[in-house]
Design an enzyme around this catalytic site. Structure first.
Site, PDB file in Angstrom:
ATOM      1  N   ASP A 192       0.855  -1.180   0.000  1.00 17.85           N
ATOM      2  CA  ASP A 192       0.000   0.000   0.000  1.00 17.85           C
ATOM      3  C   ASP A 192       0.902   1.244   0.000  1.00 17.85           C
ATOM      4  O   ASP A 192       1.808   1.343  -0.827  1.00 17.85           O
ATOM      5  CB  ASP A 192      -0.948  -0.083   1.213  1.00 17.85           C
ATOM      6  CG  ASP A 192      -2.028   0.974   1.223  1.00 17.85           C
ATOM      7  OD1 ASP A 192      -2.976   0.850   0.414  1.00 17.85           O
ATOM      8  OD2 ASP A 192      -1.942   1.913   2.025  1.00 17.85           O
ATOM      9  N   TYR A 223      -1.896  10.341   2.449  1.00 18.72           N
ATOM     10  CA  TYR A 223      -2.654  10.737   1.262  1.00 18.72           C
ATOM     11  C   TYR A 223      -2.462  12.229   0.989  1.00 18.72           C
ATOM     12  O   TYR A 223      -2.243  12.646  -0.152  1.00 18.72           O
ATOM     13  CB  TYR A 223      -4.142  10.443   1.456  1.00 18.72           C
ATOM     14  CG  TYR A 223      -4.468   8.976   1.563  1.00 18.72           C
ATOM     15  CD1 TYR A 223      -4.854   8.239   0.444  1.00 18.72           C
ATOM     16  CD2 TYR A 223      -4.396   8.310   2.796  1.00 18.72           C
ATOM     17  CE1 TYR A 223      -5.151   6.890   0.543  1.00 18.72           C
ATOM     18  CE2 TYR A 223      -4.692   6.963   2.895  1.00 18.72           C
ATOM     19  CZ  TYR A 223      -5.066   6.259   1.773  1.00 18.72           C
ATOM     20  OH  TYR A 223      -5.354   4.925   1.866  1.00 18.72           O
ATOM     21  N   HIS A 279      -6.682  -6.966  -1.052  1.00 14.18           N
ATOM     22  CA  HIS A 279      -5.686  -5.935  -0.771  1.00 14.18           C
ATOM     23  C   HIS A 279      -4.696  -6.327   0.319  1.00 14.18           C
ATOM     24  O   HIS A 279      -3.751  -5.590   0.579  1.00 14.18           O
ATOM     25  CB  HIS A 279      -6.414  -4.650  -0.350  1.00 14.18           C
ATOM     26  CG  HIS A 279      -5.521  -3.456  -0.237  1.00 14.18           C
ATOM     27  ND1 HIS A 279      -4.836  -2.930  -1.311  1.00 14.18           N
ATOM     28  CD2 HIS A 279      -5.194  -2.666   0.841  1.00 14.18           C
ATOM     29  CE1 HIS A 279      -4.145  -1.884  -0.925  1.00 14.18           C
ATOM     30  NE2 HIS A 279      -4.327  -1.698   0.379  1.00 14.18           N
TER      31      HIS A 279
END
Length: 339
Positions: free
Chosen positions: A116, A247, A311
């Site tokens: 990730d 992010y 994921h």
């Protein structure tokens, strides 16, 4: 070793590969690190929402295979440094953390493994410090060199500015929607995995299939309950804002890396992804081959597609990931000893 031990209690009294827990100083900030085994170093980088504990299965496998596994709680997570400003979460800051962890542990160079956001930061480490990071294994996130548009601007050009999940996560106050952790962590683990039916799993551009829907299970059958409990407890203590700053810091990464535009990963690399991962489906409308990705990473050794895995491949297919990782490591010309 410059790190200060927090605990070095073996898993069992006779365990030959105890997990060591350390607190190290990195560029004037404190980081929590776990490590296991001895030999050439393998540095593990986790993503959101996670901690170093996500790698325990792979760390043991790597330690048993003759390597030194090292995993920090990344900046903003767990018991590590968590500055408030989103501009302090660029890849340049994170790579500085990774180099600092190696320095604190007297490690000259390492193979880096990332999942990730950890994969994205690991890839930037390959570009920024090829002298310290000799190879990379990426889980779930393929490498994209710095181009003309940032990730966020490219998504906007595709008409996804109002649909792509991460835009909502970057807004002020977004952390509130993830509270309490006892509800959000099971939801994220379940919906992002390969456990739901294909028409129900997480879709990064469909808000009706978002990651925070109530989970039908407290612990997915592929997850270690102790890991789930640890993750919930960790985010209960820290909140989610530090993690969400990864992010928010992505635009700063793009802005600061203009000198590295078009730079490829030349070192050996391995890409592992789950075919049921919503992000994978977005990145790969058709399954990528090694030949497809070689133009971006000329040292790419292989692409491993894990069927019916979402994921969380380090959990959903833990043994397969460990096996592929060790196979990759053994194919490298790694020096024995502290380097």
């Amino acid at each position: 070793m410059h790190g200060t031990p927090v605990s070095a209690t073996p898993t069992t009294p006779a365990d030959p590969f105890p997990v060591r827990r350390l607190r190290v100083e990195v560029n004037g900030a404190s980081f929590h690190v776990i490590e296991q085994g001895e030999g050439p170093a393998v540095l593990f980088c986790h993503g959101f929402p996670d901690t170093a504990e996500t790698w325990l299965r792979q760390m043991r496998a790597v330690a048993e295979a003759g390597y030194r596994a090292i995993a920090p709680d990344m900046r903003g997570f767990g018991r590590s440094y968590a500055p408030a400003g989103a501009e302090l979460y660029s890849a340049l800051h994170i790579v500085g953390d990774l180099v600092g962890v190696l320095d604190a542990l007297d490690v000259c160079s390492a193979v880096v493994v990332g999942h990730d956001w950890g994969a994205d930061h690991a890839q930037r480490a390959m570009v920024l410090r090829p002298d310290r990071f000799r190879a990379v294994v990426s889980l779930g996130i393929p490498f994209q060199p710095r181009g003309e548009l940032s990730t966020w601007d490219a998504l906007r050009e595709q008409g996804l500015g109002e649909r792509y999940y991460a835009f909502g996560m970057m807004k002020p106050g977004a952390h509130v929607s993830f509270q309490p952790a006892e509800k959000s962590i099971p939801s994220i683990l379940y919906w992002l995995s390969g456990s739901p039916s294909p028409d129900r799993g997480w879709d990064p551009v469909d808000s009706s299939r978002n990651m925070l829907r109530p989970s039908p299970v407290t612990v997915p059958d592929w997850a270690d309950p102790a890991y789930v409990h640890h993750t919930i407890r960790s985010f209960d203590e820290t909140g989610f804002d530090g993690g969400l700053n990864h992010y928010r810091g992505a635009q700063a990464t793009f802005d600061l890396m203009s000198a590295f535009k078009g730079v490829l990963i030349q070192q050996p690399s391995l890409y592992i992804w789950g075919t049921a991962d919503g992000l994978g489906k977005l990145f790969h409308p058709s399954p990528p081959t090694r030949e497809d990705l070689l133009p971006l990473a000329p040292g790419l050794v292989d692409v491993i597609a894990l069927e019916k895995v979402g994921h969380w491949p380090q959990h959903e297919a833990a043994d397969r990931v460990s096996s592929e990782l060790i196979k990759f490591l053994r194919g490298l010309d790694l020096p024995q000893g502290p380097a």
